[in-house]
Structure formats: C-alpha cells, structure tokens
Scaffold this active site. Structure first.
Site, PDB file in Angstrom:
ATOM      1  N   ARG A 102       2.791  -7.308  -0.812  1.00 58.93           N
ATOM      2  CA  ARG A 102       2.534  -6.296   0.209  1.00 58.93           C
ATOM      3  C   ARG A 102       3.840  -5.619   0.608  1.00 58.93           C
ATOM      4  NH1 ARG A 102      -1.512  -3.213   2.408  1.00 58.93           N
ATOM      5  NH2 ARG A 102      -1.805  -3.470   4.637  1.00 58.93           N
ATOM      6  N   THR A 377      -6.667   2.708  -2.527  1.00 56.45           N
ATOM      7  CA  THR A 377      -6.525   1.357  -3.043  1.00 56.45           C
ATOM      8  C   THR A 377      -7.260   1.329  -4.369  1.00 56.45           C
ATOM      9  OG1 THR A 377      -6.533   0.567  -0.785  1.00 56.45           O
ATOM     10  CG2 THR A 377      -7.062  -1.049  -2.479  1.00 56.45           C
ATOM     11  N   THR A 395      -2.208  -0.733  -3.575  1.00 58.52           N
ATOM     12  CA  THR A 395      -2.529   0.456  -2.785  1.00 58.52           C
ATOM     13  C   THR A 395      -1.290   1.204  -2.326  1.00 58.52           C
ATOM     14  OG1 THR A 395      -3.792   1.172  -0.823  1.00 58.52           O
ATOM     15  CG2 THR A 395      -2.505  -0.828  -0.577  1.00 58.52           C
ATOM     16  N   ASN A 397      -2.151   2.971   0.499  1.00 59.35           N
ATOM     17  CA  ASN A 397      -2.914   3.170   1.735  1.00 59.35           C
ATOM     18  C   ASN A 397      -3.879   4.340   1.601  1.00 59.35           C
ATOM     19  OD1 ASN A 397      -3.832   2.401   4.227  1.00 59.35           O
ATOM     20  ND2 ASN A 397      -2.396   3.690   5.332  1.00 59.35           N
ATOM     21  N   ASP A 419      -1.099   0.659   8.677  1.00 62.08           N
ATOM     22  CA  ASP A 419      -1.936  -0.550   8.741  1.00 62.08           C
ATOM     23  C   ASP A 419      -1.462  -1.507   9.832  1.00 62.08           C
ATOM     24  OD1 ASP A 419      -3.949   0.014   7.004  1.00 62.08           O
ATOM     25  OD2 ASP A 419      -3.149  -1.125   5.325  1.00 62.08           O
ATOM     26  N   SER A 448      -3.773  -6.262   6.059  1.00 57.18           N
ATOM     27  CA  SER A 448      -4.544  -5.549   5.031  1.00 57.18           C
ATOM     28  C   SER A 448      -6.000  -5.996   5.056  1.00 57.18           C
ATOM     29  CB  SER A 448      -3.938  -5.867   3.662  1.00 57.18           C
ATOM     30  OG  SER A 448      -4.749  -5.385   2.622  1.00 57.18           O
ATOM     31  N   SER A 449      -6.863  -5.242   4.367  1.00 57.58           N
ATOM     32  CA  SER A 449      -8.253  -5.666   4.162  1.00 57.58           C
ATOM     33  C   SER A 449      -8.515  -5.958   2.684  1.00 57.58           C
ATOM     34  CB  SER A 449      -9.214  -4.565   4.612  1.00 57.58           C
ATOM     35  OG  SER A 449      -9.060  -4.315   5.980  1.00 57.58           O
ATOM     36  N   GLY A 470     -10.538   0.465   2.027  1.00 58.60           N
ATOM     37  CA  GLY A 470      -9.987   0.192   3.365  1.00 58.60           C
ATOM     38  C   GLY A 470     -10.732  -0.953   4.019  1.00 58.60           C
TER      39      GLY A 470
END
Ligand code: GLY
Length: 565
Positions: A102, A377, A395, A397, A419, A448-449, A470
C-alpha cells in the site's frame, strides 16, 4: 486442454445475467483448463500472463508481468505510481501469505493538511494533484513477489510491458471511452495531457498508442529492479514533479519505502477456509464480518436476488461498515480490536437486525469492544498447474489517480491520500467516513477496501477472487462468495450477477440499474430501504478450481479477459 462447462443455468438467473450482459458486452462462456489460468482487466495483459506461464513461469512470475503490463494498457487503474495488496499461496512452502504494498503518507504529511485554518475541508486537495499522492508501493510490491517466489529472470517479466510502452499497442474501445470520459481531468496538467491526448483529442479505438517516457521508466526498472524506481533518475523525476506542484514526497520517502508481509485474515465460511487481506485494508475483516453474520441464516429456499436475502445482506453490511468507520486503520498506528470476527461479538451485533424492516443507519453505531463508482482499482487472479495461487489487487484510487503524470517518467501518481479520513465524519470519494483510527499521520498507510481473497477447501485450491469498486469491493466479494457457496452459481454467473450494496452511510441501498425486477425494488422499499439505482460497478475476476481443473471468469462489465491453457 479445454472443456466446455456443462450444466444448467436457472431461468431466473439466466434472465438477470442476460440483462447485465446486454449493457456490458459478450457473455464469456467458461471453460476448464489444467495447465494455468489468468484473469485480468485487459486482453493484452492476460495474454502476457499466459505467455509467462507457457514459458514455464509460475503464477507469481505471471502476476508480476501482468502488473507491469496493466500499467501500460490499462492506465486508468493499472499502475507503477500506486499501491496494493496480494494474497499468495505457495505450493512449495504450503503456506498462504499476505503482501502489503500500500502507498504510505509522506513523512511531511500532517493530520490537518487538507483543512483550512478554520477546519474546513479544502475541495479537491486530497483527490487532485501532487498533494493527493502517497508514496507509491507497486514497484516494490512486484519486486518483492518476484524475489520471494519468482522463478524466471526479472528482465523477462518487465520486458513485455516495456516493449508495449515503447512500440505501442492498439487502443481498445473501452480505453478510448475512458480517456474521452476523463478528457477534462486529463487536460489539467500539461504533462498528463501530453501523454493521453493527441492534438487535444483522445486516441480513437484501433489507433496505435505508445508511451515513450513510461518505456524509459520501465527499462530503468528492468535494469535496476525496484531501485530503478525508488532511487536514481525516476526518483529524481518524481521529486521534481512534487516540487513543481507543491507535493510532499521526497527522495528519502522514496528510498525508505518498504513492503510488509502480514498475517492473512483467516476464517471459515461453511466448510471453506477463507484467506483475505488484513489491515491496512478493511477488506478481509469486513468481508469476514458479513459472511460470519450471514452464516447462520438458512438460505435454502431463497435466491441470490430474493428480497429476504438482499434485505438481510444489506442490514448486515450496515453493521459491518459502521465498525469499519471507527475501528479500522493502519495497524502500525492504531490498535485494531482483536474480536472483530469473534462469534459472540457478531451474534450480539446481529440482535440489531429486524428481518422485516430496515433499521435506519442513524440508529446503528459502530460496535463497542471492551478492549467506498467508478474507481481505478484492478484485480488479477492467476493459478498455475502446480496450484500456486495469487490474488492481486492494486490501485491509484480514483480513475487516473491524481491526474498528474510525472514529467519525463510517463506514469500517473495515485491520489490515495483521500482514503485517509481527512476530517472525522466527512465522507471521502467513496462516501466512506472515518475518524481517529484512519486520520492522516506521517508514514502511515491509508485504510483500503481492497479484498484479494483465496479460498481453500480441505487444503486444496477452491477459488481466487478480487474486484475493483472502492467501498463496493467488500460487498461484491461477500456476494460472490455467497453466490458460489450457498446459491451454487457457476463462475460466469458469479461474475455477471447483478449487485447490491449498502455501506451504512449514506443510508442508501444501491441496486445496479436495469438489472433487477421491479418486484425486488418494491419489496425493499416496503421494508423501509432507501433504494437507489446506480450504474453498474465492479470488475470481479475469479478462478474457480475443482480437482485441479481451473475455470477462469472475468466480469462482463468492462474489458475483462479470462484465459487458460
Ligand atoms: N482506493 C480504494 C481502496 O483502496 O479501497
């Protein structure tokens, strides 16, 4: 070897899927493969991944090559300027791993950096331009995957992407449409305009397009590994762009970037072992909460689109997303409650649910522990003949990230800083809210998701899955798993099935437009839901594995491409 999928699709499901396909393209009938399967958001990237497998590379080699290829042919989401997560299963070590690459907040980031002196959120600051970018993690992540698990030479994995960028590739219809849709945003920065527009116009479908500066960056990575990005000329160019546009990323931030191996979130759903991404992604825990809360419901007399099921699924999702808002953030900065998947805790949460009526979101609070359409993403699923599996989601975003291309380096930087919760209670791009756990802090990762997920059955590979979308990634993955496990849908049905989503705040139950019958909508309204139709979303790319045979399936909502041999 190829074998057509046999079996029946129920007429109700078939109708729904045809409705989805009608707006999205061709139904791709699933086939079985025994030597390897690759699913990505782009045909050119899938071909590159398959070629690596055919050359004797393993799933991890193929994922690295695909990761770089998507940065060229799928620039709205594929990237070297973003970050992501991967779940990997190695046959050699008989273990499942979670890799966190990330983006991280620059060392100079501050909690109130997106607010005025009087505490108001400054519009677009966390989503557009240099200040919206976290320190990218993608190149370090792909390099780490290769170092730990790769079997072919590094150069072999980067070269196909570098050549595509240098020699050009044919613009697909969806890339043409995507650049056209974002033309105004892509014209804000001169560097970006130069890369994506020709005489101020998007390239047409069928045109050949090349990215010379990106090719230079990829060749630097090919020759020097991750150092080709985090130090030297590429790092210099990133810092020059930061200085020109008021960003915070320094050479030290780049040189200091490190990936992290984390313990996967692991839980059982029925008889399956599910492994997914732990924080700083909320994906694994929130998918886990939804599935664990739904597990005790008898769904045998229901359909994947029956009002009773959609109601329960969305009521449970509200509870889980409320927890997300308060309890989740970067675990290196915030103590995440250890009981988030505890059955006593989840049973007590379920007491809130009324099986006939929607509880208003304002009456739902995050749990009390005693101790987020259109986004950029993209997900890759790969399995090889030995059973090495990888689910990789990465991603920048929102589509085209910060919209800012690094001058002379040809790649877009992410706008992942959005985020973070830039101010408690203020929704981000995906409408998600957060607080202390996910506030901006230097060197911290934003929540994050993304939910790359591997599923095993009695120790054998069963399903590889992940999606774009997302905040809706979480419900897409939970819905897909239930559709497989409880409703026995087949791979091509799972990826095409119409979607629904609730994330607690806003208090809206989203249904994909033109995908469900009027009855469902009316039944849900009767139960007190604020039903809102929205455009189709997600990009669910899966591989189902049974007795060593692989069935890849790609989401018909985009350019997805599933193949094998
Ligand atoms: N940027 C979307 C996510 O990480 O969930």
């Amino acid at each position: 070897m190829e074998k057509k999928l046999k079996g029946k699709i129920s007429s109700k499901t078939l109708l729904l899927i045809i409705l989805v396909i009608a707006g999205c393209g061709q139904l791709k009938i699933s086939t079985f493969y025994e030597k390897g399967a690759v699913v990505t958001a782009s045909e050119a990237a899938t071909e590159i991944g398959l070629d690596i497998l055919k050359q004797g590379g393993n799933s991890f080699d193929a994922a690295v090559a695909v990761g770089f290829a998507l940065a060229v042919v799928y620039p709205e989401g594929g990237n070297v300027g973003g970050g992501g997560f991967a779940l990997l299963r190695s046959v050699e070590t008989e273990k499942i791993y979670a890799l966190d690459f990330r983006e991280v907040a620059p060392a100079a980031a501050t909690t109130n950096m997106y607010l005025t002196d009087s505490g108001e959120v400054i519009e677009n600051l966390s989503t557009l331009g240099a200040l919206s970018s976290g320190v990218p993690g993608t190149v370090a992540g792909l390099y780490e995957i290769w170092q730990k698990f790769g079997s072919l030479r590094w150069e072999k994995l980067v070269e196909p992407a570098a050549k595509l960028a240098e020699n050009g590739f044919v613009v697909s219809e969806s890339l043409h449409k995507s650049i056209t849709k974002h033309k105004d945003d892509l014209s804000i920065f001169e560097e970006t305009k130069k890369v994506f527009l020709r005489n101020d116009e998007p390239p047409q479908t069928g045109d050949s397009i090349s990215f010379e500066d990106l090719a230079t960056t990829l060749y630097a990575i090919l020759e020097n590994g991750a150092d080709g990005f985090y130090t030297g000329i590429t790092a210099d160019k990133i810092v020059q762009t930061m200085e020109k546009y008021g960003g915070l990323i320094t050479k030290k931030d780049l040189a200091d970037y490190k990936v992290q191996w984390r313990e996967p979130v692991k839980f059982m759903f029925d008889s399956l072992e599910i492994y997914s991404m732990p924080p700083p992604s909320s994906g694994g825990l929130i998918v886990g909460q939804i599935l664990k809360m739904i597990e005790s419901y008898d769904l045998t007399n229901q359909n994947p689109d029956s009002p009773e099921f959609v109601h329960i699924f969305c009521e449970i999702s509200k509870l889980a997303f409320a927890d997300r808002s308060l309890h989740l953030g970067d675990p290196d900065f915030y103590n995440i409650p250890s009981a988030m998947l505890d059955s006593n805790y989840l049973n007590s949460r379920k007491l809130k649910i009324n099986s006939n009526y929607a509880v208003p979101s304002e009456e739902i609070l995050p749990g009390n522990f005693r101790v987020t359409e259109s986004d950029a993403t993209t997900h890759v699923s790969i399995c090889d003949k030995d059973g090495n599996m990888i689910a990789l989601t990465y991603t920048i975003n929102s589509e085209y990230g910060s919209k800012l291309v690094v001058e002379g380096a040809g790649f877009l930087l992410n706008n992942e800083m959005d985020d973070f919760s830039v101010k408690p209670g203020v929704p981000n791009y995906f409408g998600l809210i957060g607080g202390e756990a996910n506030k901006v802090e230097p060197n911290k990762k934003m929540l994050s998701s993304m939910s790359p997920t591997l599923i095993m059955e009695e120790g054998q590979p069963h399903l590889i899955l992940g999606s774009r979308g997302g905040s809706k990634i979480i419900t897409t993955i939970a819905q897909a798993i239930i559709n497989k496990v409880r409703f026995n849908l087949r791979p091509e049905e799972i990826v095409a099935f119409p979607r629904f989503h609730h994330q607690w705040i806003p208090d809206k139950l989203y249904l994909e437009e033109e995908s469900f019958g009027i009855d469902l909508k009316q039944e849900l309204i009767k139960r007190g839901h604020n039903v809102t139709e929205r455009s189709r979303y997600g990009g669910l790319n899966i591989i189902y594995i049974e007795n060593g045979m692989m069935i890849p399936a790609s989401d018909p909502r985009g350019d997805g491409s599933a193949a094998g041999f």
